[in-house]
Write an enzyme that holds these catalytic residues in place. Structure first.
Site, PDB file in Angstrom:
ATOM      1  N   ASN A   1     -10.309  -1.863  -1.876  1.00 39.43           N
ATOM      2  CA  ASN A   1      -8.730  -1.614  -1.380  1.00 39.43           C
ATOM      3  C   ASN A   1      -8.071  -2.159  -2.644  1.00 39.43           C
ATOM      4  O   ASN A   1      -8.123  -3.279  -2.820  1.00 39.43           O
ATOM      5  CB  ASN A   1      -8.410  -2.110  -0.092  1.00 39.43           C
ATOM      6  CG  ASN A   1      -7.083  -2.222   0.225  1.00 39.43           C
ATOM      7  OD1 ASN A   1      -6.275  -2.099  -0.797  1.00 39.43           O
ATOM      8  ND2 ASN A   1      -6.828  -2.134   1.535  1.00 39.43           N
TER       9      ASN A   1
ATOM     10  N   HIS B   1      -4.407   6.148   1.122  1.00 41.84           N
ATOM     11  CA  HIS B   1      -4.591   4.802   0.645  1.00 41.84           C
ATOM     12  C   HIS B   1      -6.064   4.400   1.200  1.00 41.84           C
ATOM     13  O   HIS B   1      -6.414   4.835   2.142  1.00 41.84           O
ATOM     14  CB  HIS B   1      -3.668   3.954   1.294  1.00 41.84           C
ATOM     15  CG  HIS B   1      -3.947   2.418   1.399  1.00 41.84           C
ATOM     16  ND1 HIS B   1      -4.323   1.762   0.323  1.00 41.84           N
ATOM     17  CD2 HIS B   1      -4.048   1.397   2.264  1.00 41.84           C
ATOM     18  CE1 HIS B   1      -4.626   0.477   0.183  1.00 41.84           C
ATOM     19  NE2 HIS B   1      -4.437   0.298   1.571  1.00 41.84           N
TER      20      HIS B   1
ATOM     21  N   CYS C   1       0.667  -1.159  -0.030  1.00 39.01           N
ATOM     22  CA  CYS C   1      -0.124  -0.010   0.070  1.00 39.01           C
ATOM     23  C   CYS C   1       0.875   1.216   0.060  1.00 39.01           C
ATOM     24  O   CYS C   1       0.202   2.360  -0.540  1.00 39.01           O
ATOM     25  CB  CYS C   1      -0.819   0.009   1.134  1.00 39.01           C
ATOM     26  SG  CYS C   1      -1.759  -1.691   1.202  1.00 39.01           S
TER      27      CYS C   1
END
Lengths: 352, 71
Positions: free
Chosen positions: A299, A269, A120
């Site tokens: 995500n 993120h 990430c």
């Protein structure tokens, strides 16, 4: 404390590609009762995600984004001399996907190409590496490609992760120009927390075997996965975010010499909507400065920051904009950055 | 202190209309799950500047166990 400052390097253009296949999370009910699914989906705030088919890889998504970007900007490909591919879901264990992409994109053999395998935090890490190369003379233009197919990583029978992740790819063209001014980076790592987000089997520590692909019930909730599926300790990841990320964001703001009011956008993120709301509250930021795509793309690990810029800021960058980026996750690895977008081209999102 | 903690827990567990007692096993509440755990983590950080790592958290079972962490 790794704090880096660059001058006169910036993002000329950005493009993104997502799979056509839309997963409606409320209907992702093959393995769990409908009421439970509704509960989870409402709480994590992820309503749709995109999944590739089995044949399509993260490099294919990034390739589609790169083709769109290079064609939109009519870039002479012989001027691209550096290509970094950021992913933890590469095509092969070897060779590196970046080298395959060099050929597919028709870039010269003099191109520097290598992969960067973080999660990430990795788009920001990748930018910092490219900015470092670009500060030297010798490279005219560079491509940062970044793709993930996290749909292939997590078990659909593990409710801790089954409703969160999606697939996407992006391409960023980096160039030198004084108009970009200074950019700032803070890069961090904490390997003592390596077990918080992990795929235990299938690497060279615990090699792939009949045992590593066997499904197991892994907790008292009855969640099922294999050792080759991703695992996440959501509670401790959240503890980690609370402890480290507000601190790192304050640090990069101070290092950049700006105040938090001077930023046009904070792009975080996209982990889940819960974490981003928490960060906004903790740092006392205005929600309308925090663009989000978690509700429609889920995500997508390292891709989530640039994907959010492409999806949400396309029509909002008519004037130069100051952005603060922050990515955090698997490693644990986290990074924050302050960059300026000035006349950055953003392509329409490609569906493949 | 105790009353405020109980009130905050009622919000976390979405049990505004029910009683919460110190000797309750919070893991038995209908609303206890991994997502409620995130709400609890956020509340403990916000209100008490307290963080409990998962390994330690697994040993906590009653409301009183939780309360002892913020005193």
């Amino acid at each position: 404390m790794a704090l880096l400052k660059f001058k006169g390097v910036g993002i000329r253009g950005l493009a993104a590609a997502v799979p056509k296949n839309v997963i409606n999370n409320y209907e992702y009910t093959e393995h769990f009762p409908k009421e439970d699914v509704k509960d989870i989906v409402d709480k994590v705030g992820i309503f749709e995600r995109r999944f590739t088919d089995t044949a399509t890889t993260s490099s294919d998504l990034s390739f589609a984004a790169a083709e769109k970007l290079l064609n939109d900007l009519a870039i002479d490909r012989s001027e691209i001399e550096l290509l970094i591919f950021v992913s933890q879901t590469p095509d092969y264990r070897m060779p590196a996907s970046s080298v395959i992409l060099q050929d597919k994109l028709g870039l010269p053999n003099t191109t520097i190409a290598f992969d960067l395998t973080l999660g990430c935090s990795a788009f920001i890490y990748g930018l910092s590496v490219i900015y470092s190369f670009m500060e030297k003379s010798g490279i005219k233009k560079a491509l940062l490609l970044n793709g993930e197919t996290r749909s292939k990583v997590y078990s659909p029978k593990d409710r801790m992760t089954a409703f969160i992740f999606g697939d996407a790819g992006v391409a960023a063209l980096i160039e030198r120009d004084d108009k970009y001014g200074e950019s700032h980076f803070s890069l961090n790592s904490d390997g003592s927390r390596a077990s918080l987000i992990k795929i235990e089997g299938g690497g060279y520590r615990n090699m792939s075997s009949a045992e590593t692909v066997k499904e197991k019930v892994v907790d008292t909730y009855g969640n099922i996965r294999t050792d080759e599926h991703g695992y996440m300790n959501g509670a401790d990841v959240f503890n980690f975010v609370i402890r480290e990320i507000p601190k790192d964001i304050k640090r990069i703001i101070e290092f950049s010499g700006k105040t938090k009011e001077q930023f046009d956008y904070y792009v975080f993120h996209q982990a889940n909507s819960y974490i981003n709301t928490y960060l906004a509250k903790k740092l006392k930021l205005e929600m309308d400065k925090i663009p989000a795509t978690i509700h429609k793309y889920g995500n997508t690990s390292s891709v989530s920051i640039p994907l959010t810029i492409v999806s949400e800021l396309k029509n909002n960058i008519d004037k130069p904009k100051e952005l603060l980026l922050s990515g955090f996750g698997v490693g644990m690895s986290w990074a924050s950055s302050v960059i300026k977008l000035d006349n950055t081209h953003i392509s329409e999102i490609v569906e493949i | 202190m105790k009353e405020k903690f109980i009130e905050l827990l009622k919000e976390v567990f979405e049990m505004e209309d029910q009683d919460i007692n110190l000797d309750d096993t919070f893991r038995d509440y209908d609303t206890w799950d991994s997502l409620t755990h995130l709400s609890l983590i956020a509340m403990l950080d916000d209100e008490y500047d307290t963080q409990i790592e998962d390994e330690e958290f697994q040993k906590l079972n009653t409301v009183n166990d939780l309360f002892s962490k913020v005193q």
